[in-house]
Design an enzyme around this catalytic site. Sequence first.
Site, mmCIF file in Angstrom:
data_model
loop_
_atom_site.group_PDB
_atom_site.id
_atom_site.type_symbol
_atom_site.label_atom_id
_atom_site.label_comp_id
_atom_site.label_asym_id
_atom_site.label_seq_id
_atom_site.Cartn_x
_atom_site.Cartn_y
_atom_site.Cartn_z
ATOM 1 N N TYR A 24 0.842 -1.203 0.000
ATOM 2 C CA TYR A 24 0.000 0.000 0.000
ATOM 3 C C TYR A 24 0.874 1.248 0.000
ATOM 4 O O TYR A 24 0.674 2.178 -0.786
ATOM 5 C CB TYR A 24 -0.951 0.021 1.209
ATOM 6 C CG TYR A 24 -1.569 1.388 1.425
ATOM 7 C CD1 TYR A 24 -2.471 1.918 0.497
ATOM 8 C CD2 TYR A 24 -1.211 2.180 2.521
ATOM 9 C CE1 TYR A 24 -2.994 3.184 0.663
ATOM 10 C CE2 TYR A 24 -1.736 3.445 2.690
ATOM 11 C CZ TYR A 24 -2.629 3.953 1.759
ATOM 12 O OH TYR A 24 -3.135 5.214 1.913
ATOM 13 N N SER A 106 -2.315 14.412 7.448
ATOM 14 C CA SER A 106 -3.329 14.015 6.462
ATOM 15 C C SER A 106 -4.737 14.022 7.043
ATOM 16 O O SER A 106 -4.944 13.715 8.220
ATOM 17 C CB SER A 106 -3.004 12.602 5.964
ATOM 18 O OG SER A 106 -4.088 12.057 5.247
ATOM 19 N N TYR A 129 -8.788 16.653 2.425
ATOM 20 C CA TYR A 129 -9.552 16.020 1.361
ATOM 21 C C TYR A 129 -10.952 16.583 1.468
ATOM 22 O O TYR A 129 -11.578 16.540 2.534
ATOM 23 C CB TYR A 129 -9.580 14.496 1.514
ATOM 24 C CG TYR A 129 -8.404 13.809 0.882
ATOM 25 C CD1 TYR A 129 -8.016 14.126 -0.414
ATOM 26 C CD2 TYR A 129 -7.689 12.841 1.558
ATOM 27 C CE1 TYR A 129 -6.932 13.497 -1.011
ATOM 28 C CE2 TYR A 129 -6.610 12.198 0.958
ATOM 29 C CZ TYR A 129 -6.241 12.545 -0.328
ATOM 30 O OH TYR A 129 -5.180 11.925 -0.924
ATOM 31 N N THR A 155 -5.815 18.959 -1.342
ATOM 32 C CA THR A 155 -5.254 18.095 -2.383
ATOM 33 C C THR A 155 -6.172 18.117 -3.593
ATOM 34 O O THR A 155 -7.342 17.757 -3.510
ATOM 35 C CB THR A 155 -5.061 16.671 -1.832
ATOM 36 O OG1 THR A 155 -4.168 16.766 -0.717
ATOM 37 C CG2 THR A 155 -4.463 15.741 -2.879
ATOM 38 N N LYS A 224 -2.365 21.349 -3.408
ATOM 39 C CA LYS A 224 -1.365 20.293 -3.651
ATOM 40 C C LYS A 224 -1.767 19.457 -4.862
ATOM 41 O O LYS A 224 -2.942 19.109 -5.013
ATOM 42 C CB LYS A 224 -1.271 19.407 -2.407
ATOM 43 C CG LYS A 224 -0.371 18.186 -2.532
ATOM 44 C CD LYS A 224 -0.152 17.552 -1.163
ATOM 45 C CE LYS A 224 0.720 16.325 -1.210
ATOM 46 N NZ LYS A 224 0.015 15.120 -1.615
ATOM 47 N N SER A 246 3.234 18.392 -7.294
ATOM 48 C CA SER A 246 3.174 17.000 -6.835
ATOM 49 C C SER A 246 2.321 16.177 -7.785
ATOM 50 O O SER A 246 1.357 16.693 -8.375
ATOM 51 C CB SER A 246 2.520 16.974 -5.438
ATOM 52 O OG SER A 246 2.270 15.654 -5.008
ATOM 53 N N HIS A 248 1.383 13.234 -6.348
ATOM 54 C CA HIS A 248 0.894 12.332 -5.307
ATOM 55 C C HIS A 248 1.780 11.081 -5.219
ATOM 56 O O HIS A 248 1.288 9.970 -5.010
ATOM 57 C CB HIS A 248 -0.557 11.945 -5.608
ATOM 58 C CG HIS A 248 -1.406 11.686 -4.405
ATOM 59 N ND1 HIS A 248 -2.448 12.485 -4.037
ATOM 60 C CD2 HIS A 248 -1.380 10.701 -3.484
ATOM 61 C CE1 HIS A 248 -3.034 11.996 -2.956
ATOM 62 N NE2 HIS A 248 -2.395 10.908 -2.590
ATOM 63 N N GLY A 280 7.854 14.326 -4.302
ATOM 64 C CA GLY A 280 7.833 13.225 -5.263
ATOM 65 C C GLY A 280 9.220 12.712 -5.586
ATOM 66 O O GLY A 280 9.979 13.377 -6.302
ATOM 67 N N ARG A 283 14.983 11.700 -2.586
ATOM 68 C CA ARG A 283 15.640 10.647 -1.807
ATOM 69 C C ARG A 283 17.068 10.997 -1.399
ATOM 70 O O ARG A 283 17.783 10.143 -0.873
ATOM 71 C CB ARG A 283 15.688 9.342 -2.622
ATOM 72 C CG ARG A 283 14.327 8.827 -3.069
ATOM 73 C CD ARG A 283 13.470 8.346 -1.903
ATOM 74 N NE ARG A 283 12.181 7.855 -2.341
ATOM 75 C CZ ARG A 283 11.068 8.594 -2.346
ATOM 76 N NH1 ARG A 283 11.088 9.859 -1.926
ATOM 77 N NH2 ARG A 283 9.915 8.075 -2.736
ATOM 78 N N ARG A 303 7.276 8.702 1.365
ATOM 79 C CA ARG A 303 7.645 7.330 1.741
ATOM 80 C C ARG A 303 8.869 7.244 2.644
ATOM 81 O O ARG A 303 8.857 6.438 3.589
ATOM 82 C CB ARG A 303 7.800 6.476 0.488
ATOM 83 C CG ARG A 303 6.475 6.280 -0.270
ATOM 84 C CD ARG A 303 6.698 5.460 -1.521
ATOM 85 N NE ARG A 303 5.501 5.329 -2.345
ATOM 86 C CZ ARG A 303 5.106 6.230 -3.242
ATOM 87 N NH1 ARG A 303 5.789 7.350 -3.425
ATOM 88 N NH2 ARG A 303 4.011 6.030 -3.961
HETATM 89 C C1 LIG Z 1 1.084 5.757 1.651
HETATM 90 C C2 LIG Z 1 0.838 7.139 1.185
HETATM 91 C C3 LIG Z 1 -0.277 7.823 1.622
HETATM 92 C C4 LIG Z 1 -0.520 9.110 1.171
HETATM 93 N N1 LIG Z 1 -1.586 9.784 1.678
HETATM 94 C C5 LIG Z 1 -1.800 11.050 1.268
HETATM 95 C C6 LIG Z 1 -2.858 11.793 1.826
HETATM 96 O O1 LIG Z 1 -3.568 11.333 2.698
HETATM 97 N N2 LIG Z 1 -3.058 13.042 1.349
HETATM 98 C C7 LIG Z 1 -2.255 13.602 0.374
HETATM 99 O O2 LIG Z 1 -2.479 14.731 -0.038
HETATM 100 N N3 LIG Z 1 -1.213 12.926 -0.141
HETATM 101 C C8 LIG Z 1 -0.965 11.675 0.298
HETATM 102 N N4 LIG Z 1 0.103 10.998 -0.209
HETATM 103 C C9 LIG Z 1 1.005 11.664 -1.165
HETATM 104 C C10 LIG Z 1 2.150 12.384 -0.433
HETATM 105 O O3 LIG Z 1 1.689 13.497 0.264
HETATM 106 C C11 LIG Z 1 3.225 12.860 -1.397
HETATM 107 O O4 LIG Z 1 2.659 13.617 -2.428
HETATM 108 C C12 LIG Z 1 4.056 11.738 -2.011
HETATM 109 O O5 LIG Z 1 4.156 10.631 -1.146
HETATM 110 C C13 LIG Z 1 5.449 12.249 -2.323
HETATM 111 O O6 LIG Z 1 6.213 11.284 -2.939
HETATM 112 P P1 LIG Z 1 7.309 10.358 -2.196
HETATM 113 O O7 LIG Z 1 6.556 9.352 -1.416
HETATM 114 O O8 LIG Z 1 8.026 9.798 -3.368
HETATM 115 O O9 LIG Z 1 8.176 11.247 -1.349
HETATM 116 C C14 LIG Z 1 0.361 9.711 0.243
HETATM 117 C C15 LIG Z 1 1.494 9.021 -0.195
HETATM 118 C C16 LIG Z 1 1.744 7.746 0.260
HETATM 119 C C17 LIG Z 1 2.980 7.038 -0.218
HETATM 120 C C1 LIG Z 2 -7.328 7.462 1.158
HETATM 121 C C2 LIG Z 2 -6.274 7.700 0.119
HETATM 122 C C3 LIG Z 2 -6.797 8.571 -0.986
HETATM 123 C C4 LIG Z 2 -5.044 8.246 0.782
HETATM 124 C C5 LIG Z 2 -3.994 8.637 -0.168
HETATM 125 O O1 LIG Z 2 -3.839 9.786 -0.487
HETATM 126 C C6 LIG Z 2 -3.080 7.660 -0.753
HETATM 127 O O2 LIG Z 2 -3.104 6.491 -0.351
HETATM 128 O O3 LIG Z 2 -2.291 8.058 -1.639
#
Ligand SMILES: Cc1cc2nc3c(=O)[nH]c(=O)nc-3n(C[C@H](O)[C@H](O)[C@H](O)COP(=O)(O)O)c2cc1C
Ligand SMILES: CC(C)CC(=O)C(=O)O
Length: 355
Positions: A24, A106, A129, A155, A224, A246, A248, A280, A283, A303
């Site tokens: 996930y 979040s 959200y 977002t 975002k 971003s 996401h 995004g 690293r 991550r």
């Molecule tokens: C497991 C997971 C959950 C995320 N949940 C949200 C969230 O709830 N709301 C949101 O705006 N972005 C969410 N994101 C996106 C992150 O805010 C971000 O844009 C993204 O992880 C950046 O990339 P990176 O993981 O490569 O650093 C999520 C990303 C991951 C990996």
């Molecule tokens: C509930 C999801 C939309 C949360 C999220 O932003 C994600 O998992 O990337």
Amino acid sequence: MTLLPLQAHHDQAQETLPPEVYEYYASGAGAELTLQEQEQAWARFRLRPRVLRDVSTVDLTTTLLGTPFSSPVAVAPAAFQQLAHPDGELAVARAARATGSLYVCSTRASRPLEDVAAAADGPWWFQVYNMRDRDLTAALVRRAAAAGARALVVTGDTPVVGIKRRVSGTRISVPDDSYLVNLERHLAGLPATAARAAAEQDPSATVDVVGWLREISDLPVLVKGVLRGDEAVRCLDAGAAGVVVSNHGGRQLDRAVPSALALAEVVRAVDGRGPVLVDGGVRSGLDCLVALALGAAAVLVGRPVVWGLAADGATGAAAALTALTDDLAHVMALTGAASLAELDPSLVVPPATGW
Ligand SMILES: Cc1cc2nc3c(=O)[nH]c(=O)nc-3n(C[C@H](O)[C@H](O)[C@H](O)COP(=O)(O)O)c2cc1C
Ligand SMILES: CC(C)CC(=O)C(=O)O
């Protein structure tokens, strides 16, 4: 190249988390092209260092919307962190406090907002959200504001949730007590399935949501998920205080452009009207350096913080932030920059072709 401590956290998380939880967090949408290209895109830029500058100390302090931070490396909002570690968001908020970093919580936090705010014990922002049930969104936003959130990050890239094939077979079903922890009190005893439906993102939302959020919270609102200059301008014209470049983390529209390649256009279009943050695939300190030189006000990481959390709770999440910040200071010295103000686009050679 991923910094060694971040890679070690990742490997440990992969070994220890239940496979569906690891997938996930790790997965992206579709064929995961954006996910793969995203990290590599930062490495396609080349640097033009300055020489013989006094870099005996490198100052990483910065200010975002009037709030000072120790470092421009910030925590991206990531959902359901309790699946990675029992302390979940509390641990990540503590890590951000320990490193003086911005923490973005979040909407899908799996610990109560007020507890997260207490753990952050300092400046934090709330990711919104915009849910089908507007009253629910408003209630949550008002709680975040009352708990001390200094800005909202709405977002824009998730009108519907991207399909992650890797997890589609064994889709993690987030337990109701994690999913609804911040919502159920506003949903007057609705059964869990109806509650979760009310809490889905509203696909009919428009840019008008920016003004609405400002009105109900009195907080600055950033958007975002912006990948185009014209869209950034549209958000600012609607009242946004800034934007986050971003895609996401490659989890929404597969084949969306990597953030690294969208950033310069957005910075140019925003033209100083507000901060442009980016996330995004960041690293390493070099990735951060490129982003900051191109004009990002801060760099968010998703991550790597989750892997640090999974590996070692608040200590692991803080170690990830510290590793990135230290590496950034090191490469800034090698670039001849003693402060963030000395980073500018002339330090960077973009890839020869757009892509
Ligand atoms: C497991 C997971 C959950 C995320 N949940 C949200 C969230 O709830 N709301 C949101 O705006 N972005 C969410 N994101 C996106 C992150 O805010 C971000 O844009 C993204 O992880 C950046 O990339 P990176 O993981 O490569 O650093 C999520 C990303 C991951 C990996
Ligand atoms: C509930 C999801 C939309 C949360 C999220 O932003 C994600 O998992 O990337």
